[in-house]
Enzyme design. Sequence first.
Site, short mmCIF file in Angstrom:
data_model
loop_
_atom_site.label_atom_id
_atom_site.label_comp_id
_atom_site.label_asym_id
_atom_site.label_seq_id
_atom_site.Cartn_x
_atom_site.Cartn_y
_atom_site.Cartn_z
N GLN A 61 -16.77 -36.60 -46.49
CA GLN A 61 -17.72 -36.11 -45.50
C GLN A 61 -17.44 -34.64 -45.21
OE1 GLN A 61 -20.05 -38.22 -44.25
NE2 GLN A 61 -20.94 -37.13 -42.51
N HIS A 96 -17.20 -43.85 -35.66
CA HIS A 96 -15.73 -43.79 -35.63
C HIS A 96 -15.07 -44.93 -34.83
CE1 HIS A 96 -16.10 -40.16 -37.77
NE2 HIS A 96 -16.16 -39.31 -36.77
N ASN A 142 -16.72 -42.87 -39.57
CA ASN A 142 -18.12 -42.48 -39.74
C ASN A 142 -19.05 -43.50 -39.07
OD1 ASN A 142 -20.49 -41.07 -40.76
ND2 ASN A 142 -19.19 -40.28 -42.39
N ARG A 143 -20.26 -43.64 -39.55
CA ARG A 143 -21.31 -44.35 -38.82
C ARG A 143 -21.63 -45.73 -39.40
NH1 ARG A 143 -22.06 -38.94 -38.90
NH2 ARG A 143 -22.69 -37.96 -36.91
N GLU A 148 -13.49 -35.12 -44.81
CA GLU A 148 -12.99 -36.44 -44.47
C GLU A 148 -13.22 -37.40 -45.63
OE1 GLU A 148 -14.78 -37.47 -40.53
OE2 GLU A 148 -15.56 -35.43 -40.75
N ASP A 171 -23.20 -32.35 -42.24
CA ASP A 171 -22.55 -33.55 -41.72
C ASP A 171 -22.96 -34.69 -42.64
OD1 ASP A 171 -21.12 -35.33 -40.23
OD2 ASP A 171 -22.31 -35.14 -38.40
N HIS A 228 -9.27 -36.82 -39.29
CA HIS A 228 -10.36 -35.98 -38.79
C HIS A 228 -9.86 -34.57 -38.42
CE1 HIS A 228 -14.16 -35.01 -36.86
NE2 HIS A 228 -14.64 -36.21 -37.19
N THR A 229 -9.03 -33.99 -39.26
CA THR A 229 -8.56 -32.63 -38.99
C THR A 229 -9.71 -31.63 -39.18
OG1 THR A 229 -6.26 -33.08 -39.57
CG2 THR A 229 -7.00 -30.80 -39.74
N TYR A 230 -9.83 -30.73 -38.21
CA TYR A 230 -10.75 -29.60 -38.30
C TYR A 230 -9.96 -28.40 -38.82
CZ TYR A 230 -14.05 -31.94 -35.03
OH TYR A 230 -14.91 -32.80 -34.40
#
Length: 350
Positions: free
Chosen positions: A289, A106, A79-80, A316, A244, A180-182
Site C-alpha cells: 500500500q 486497521h 487496511n480495509r 505497507e 492510498d 505503518h511507519t511514515y
Amino acid sequence: MEVKKEVFGTLSDGNVASLYTVSNGKMSFSATDYGCIITSILLPDPRSGKVDVSLGYSTLTGYACGTSSFGAIVGRFANRIGNAKFSLDGKDYALDVNSCGADCLHGGYTRYDKMLWKSSVFSNKNGIGVKFTRTSRDMEQGFPGNVKLEVVYTLDKFNRITLKYKASSDAATPINITNHTYFNLAGRGSVEDHVLQMNCPSYLEVDKNLIPTGKLIRVNGSAFDFLKSKKLGKDIKKTGNGYDHCFVTEVYDPDMKSAFDGEVKYAATIEDPVSGRAMKVYTDQIGIQLYTGNFLNGETGRNGMKYGKHEAFCLETQCFPDTPNKKDFPSCILYPGKKYKALTVYEFLF
C-alpha cells in the site's frame, strides 16, 4: 552493534512501557513494546550528524492519544474490510465501522498499537533486535480465534531493518499484519520530490471508499505507473487526494491459493534526491500500500513539528485489502495447525 533499553513512560492503567534503541554503529532505530511502534529511524546526515527519517511523537502520551498509527503494528487485518463484515465457514462476523461510515480500517477501534506487548532482546547471526509477543483473544475486534502473535524487528550490519511476523490460531480467521511507519527521507517537508520506483505491474482498482472492486489494473502509462522512477508528486493530483492504493508486487501469482505462500522479492526503491538517502523494500507479500500522508493535517508530532499533507509516505506490505470478501483474491485465512508468516526488509542507503 547494541540494544539499549529504557523506560518510555507509564500508561494510564499503571503499566510501564519500554523503549529499545537498536544500533549498528552507522544507523539506529527505536521501538517500544507499546504497539510494537517504531518511534524513530536515525540515519547519518553531514550537517546535523543524524536525521530521523520517520514520523512520530516525542512521548508515550503522544502515541497513546494519537490516531495516525505512526510506526505501529496494524492487525488483525490491516487496511480495509468493506461494509465492516465478512462471512467464514457459514458464519457472519461484524466488525467496527471506523472508515467512510461503512467500512472497517486497521482492525477498528481496538487497535494493536494501543496495546502493551511482551518484549525481549535478541542477537544472532542475522543481527540484533527486539521480539514482541501477545495473544489476540477470540472475538477481539470481532475476529474469531485465539491468535498467538509474534513481531520481530532486526537490524543488521548492512543497514537493513527486517520485520518478521508470525501467527497461529485455534480457529479459522482472517489475518493481515503490517507496519505503518511514515517515512520522510529528507527528515521534513513535502515528499512530492521523492523519486519512487516500484516493481509492481498492477494495482487494485478501488471504489469511492477505497475498497477494491476485485479488478487488477495494469499501471502502464497511468498515474500509478512507477515501473520507471518518477517523482511522487508528478501525477499525484490525478489521483484526487493522493496515493492510498494497493499495488501488486511480483510475489503475486494469479494461480496462488493462499496469500501466505510467497517468496521474498524486490518491491520498491524510493530516494530523496537532495540528501541522496534512499530506501529499498523487499517482501514476500503480494500487496504494498502506497500512502502519501493524505490525511495529515498539521498534527503536532516529534519535538513540536507540524506534519502536513503529503509530508510522508508509507509502503505497507500486506495481503490485498478486503480479501475476506473477495473470493478471487489469494486467501488470507489462517487455519488451526497452520502458520502465518510474513517478512519485509527496509534497506537504507546513505
